[in-house]
Write an enzyme that holds these catalytic residues in place. Structure first.
Site, PDB file in Angstrom:
ATOM      1  N   VAL A  93       0.810  -1.219   0.000  1.00 60.73           N
ATOM      2  CA  VAL A  93       0.000   0.000   0.000  1.00 60.73           C
ATOM      3  C   VAL A  93       0.843   1.269   0.000  1.00 60.73           C
ATOM      4  O   VAL A  93       0.372   2.343  -0.371  1.00 60.73           O
ATOM      5  CB  VAL A  93      -0.971  -0.001   1.214  1.00 60.73           C
ATOM      6  CG1 VAL A  93      -0.214   0.227   2.513  1.00 60.73           C
ATOM      7  CG2 VAL A  93      -2.062   1.040   1.038  1.00 60.73           C
ATOM      8  N   ALA A 253       5.494  -5.631   7.022  1.00 61.49           N
ATOM      9  CA  ALA A 253       4.138  -5.657   6.467  1.00 61.49           C
ATOM     10  C   ALA A 253       4.120  -4.937   5.130  1.00 61.49           C
ATOM     11  O   ALA A 253       4.795  -3.921   4.954  1.00 61.49           O
ATOM     12  CB  ALA A 253       3.150  -4.998   7.424  1.00 61.49           C
ATOM     13  N   ASP A 254       3.328  -5.484   4.221  1.00 61.09           N
ATOM     14  CA  ASP A 254       3.095  -4.793   2.958  1.00 61.09           C
ATOM     15  C   ASP A 254       1.795  -4.007   2.998  1.00 61.09           C
ATOM     16  O   ASP A 254       1.665  -3.000   2.318  1.00 61.09           O
ATOM     17  CB  ASP A 254       3.079  -5.801   1.808  1.00 61.09           C
ATOM     18  CG  ASP A 254       4.483  -6.270   1.467  1.00 61.09           C
ATOM     19  OD1 ASP A 254       5.059  -5.718   0.521  1.00 61.09           O
ATOM     20  OD2 ASP A 254       5.012  -7.147   2.168  1.00 61.09           O
ATOM     21  N   ARG A 255       0.851  -4.472   3.783  1.00 62.41           N
ATOM     22  CA  ARG A 255      -0.381  -3.710   3.995  1.00 62.41           C
ATOM     23  C   ARG A 255      -1.041  -4.188   5.280  1.00 62.41           C
ATOM     24  O   ARG A 255      -1.166  -5.387   5.510  1.00 62.41           O
ATOM     25  CB  ARG A 255      -1.332  -3.870   2.805  1.00 62.41           C
ATOM     26  CG  ARG A 255      -2.576  -3.005   2.892  1.00 62.41           C
ATOM     27  CD  ARG A 255      -3.462  -3.124   1.649  1.00 62.41           C
ATOM     28  NE  ARG A 255      -2.814  -2.625   0.452  1.00 62.41           N
ATOM     29  CZ  ARG A 255      -3.417  -1.926  -0.507  1.00 62.41           C
ATOM     30  NH1 ARG A 255      -4.700  -1.605  -0.384  1.00 62.41           N
ATOM     31  NH2 ARG A 255      -2.764  -1.546  -1.582  1.00 62.41           N
ATOM     32  N   ALA A 263      -1.126  -8.164   5.677  1.00 60.04           N
ATOM     33  CA  ALA A 263      -0.569  -8.858   4.513  1.00 60.04           C
ATOM     34  C   ALA A 263       0.942  -8.696   4.531  1.00 60.04           C
ATOM     35  O   ALA A 263       1.458  -7.583   4.611  1.00 60.04           O
ATOM     36  CB  ALA A 263      -1.142  -8.277   3.225  1.00 60.04           C
TER      37      ALA A 263
END
Length: 364
Positions: A93, A253-255, A263
């Site tokens: 994100v 974390a990526d999102r 995620a």
């Protein structure tokens, strides 16, 4: 000294090609947005914060030498190319948030009659470059907050694990260090801070199949930093937590959804399940730019799927039987119920309090 994954000066951008590590350290020149999109999509640069920084700086490099006749033409180029960069890897994100922020700035500058087209371009370049400096500062704050939380948790449970010297053992997954950010790292920044405090007894890192970011990149960083470290296979985590007195798991974390569902790199979810079984605290380290308050839960997060070849081959060598079907999601979603705390540059929050806390921070 931390590794430098991004080299930038106005008009010039180079990234350390992470596909070649650890065997070769080579910087790839990024001349503009098309190059930026490619290095992100091909995972020559990866890690949610680094993706956003490289994406935005690739646009800065492209527009720097250009002469725009009107503010409208500059605004249109900024908006179109930032939206294009978001499509390179949609799960993370940070790129979307950075793009929205810069598009809003471009629209505000466009409406400001006191600023001409050259002033608008200068302000845009300044804002883009400020993101690079802010990411490093945020990483250091995440590291400090995370180390404090882990040490406090250990103290509350009655001290460091049996057999230790007062320091802690931690496990991390994928790569979240200097190679995944503008510098210092998120989850690996927490590890780095523990080491700086003299409180890191040992760090374990998973190989992180199928792209092997742990074996290729995190291990590379840990050896570079001379931290006491051990590489383990993804399938060893349960045995590790049972046998090695690990004090905490810390991942990136990526999102992060507004309810705390997270995620991150595939394999994170199963580590969280195992950590819960062994009563090992499981922390997510992420900047506020990784938290997406617009998404109520993890079911709404788009999960990128990668090519079969990443599973069936190592380099040019096939390791899987020809004709076998593959499922290769790049990420999984860890439910908030498995997460002890989410470490940000502004503090550590329980998933249940995340939305309210972040909303108040953004309002202030």
């Amino acid at each position: 000294m931390s590794l430098q994954s991004i080299k930038y000066s106005r008009g010039s951008l180079e990234i350390l090609d992470q596909l070649l590590l650890p065997g070769q350290s080579k910087y790839e020149v990024v001349r503009g947005v098309e190059d930026g999109w490619k290095v992100i999509n091909k995972m020559q640069v990866r890690g949610a914060p680094a993706i956003a920084i490289v994406g935005c700086l690739s646009l800065a490099v492209e527009i720097n030498p250009e002469d725009f006749e009107t503010k409208k033409s500059l605004r249109q180029e900024v908006e179109g190319k930032l939206n294009y960069l978001v499509s390179a890897r949609p799960t993370a994100v940070n790129m979307k948030i950075a793009a929205d922020e810069l598009i809003t700035l471009a629209n505000d500058l466009y409406k400001d009659e006191a600023i001409d087209v050259n002033g608008m371009k200068q302000r845009f370049l300044d804002a883009t470059e400020a993101m690079l400096k802010k990411d490093i500062a945020d990483n250091r704050a995440i590291g400090a907050n995370g180390a404090k939380a882990i040490l406090q948790r250990v103290a509350e449970k009655g001290g460091a694990p049996a057999g230790s010297t007062g320091s802690v053992r931690v496990l991390t997954h994928c790569n979240t260090g200097s190679l995944a950010t503008a510098g210092y790292g998120t989850a690996l920044g927490v590890v780095r801070q523990l080491a700086e405090l003299g409180k890191l007894e040992h760090v374990y890192c998973t190989e992180t199949r199928p792209y092997n970011q742990g074996a290729r990149l995190t291990a590379y960083e840990l050896v570079h930093e001379k931290f006491p470290a051990t590489l383990v296979l993804d399938s060893m985590v349960a045995a590790l937590l049972r046998a090695k007195n690990v004090a905490a798991v810390v991942v990136g974390a990526d999102r992060v959804a507004s309810n705390g569902d997270t995620a991150n790199k595939i394999g994170t979810y199963q580590i969280a399940v195992v950590a819960k079984h062994h009563d090992v605290p499981f922390y997510v380290a992420a900047p506020l730019t990784s938290i997406d308050l617009a998404i109520p839960g993890g079911d709404h997060i788009i999960i990128e799927e990668r090519p079969d070849r990443e599973m069936t081959h190592v380099g040019e060598h096939r390791i899987a039987a020809p004709g076998i079907n593959c499922w290769n999601p790049a990420f999984d979603v860890t439910p908030a119920s498995l997460i002890t705390g989410i470490i940000t540059e502004r503090g550590v929050f329980k998933p249940a309090e995340l939305k309210e806390a972040i909303t108040k921070l953004l309002e202030s």
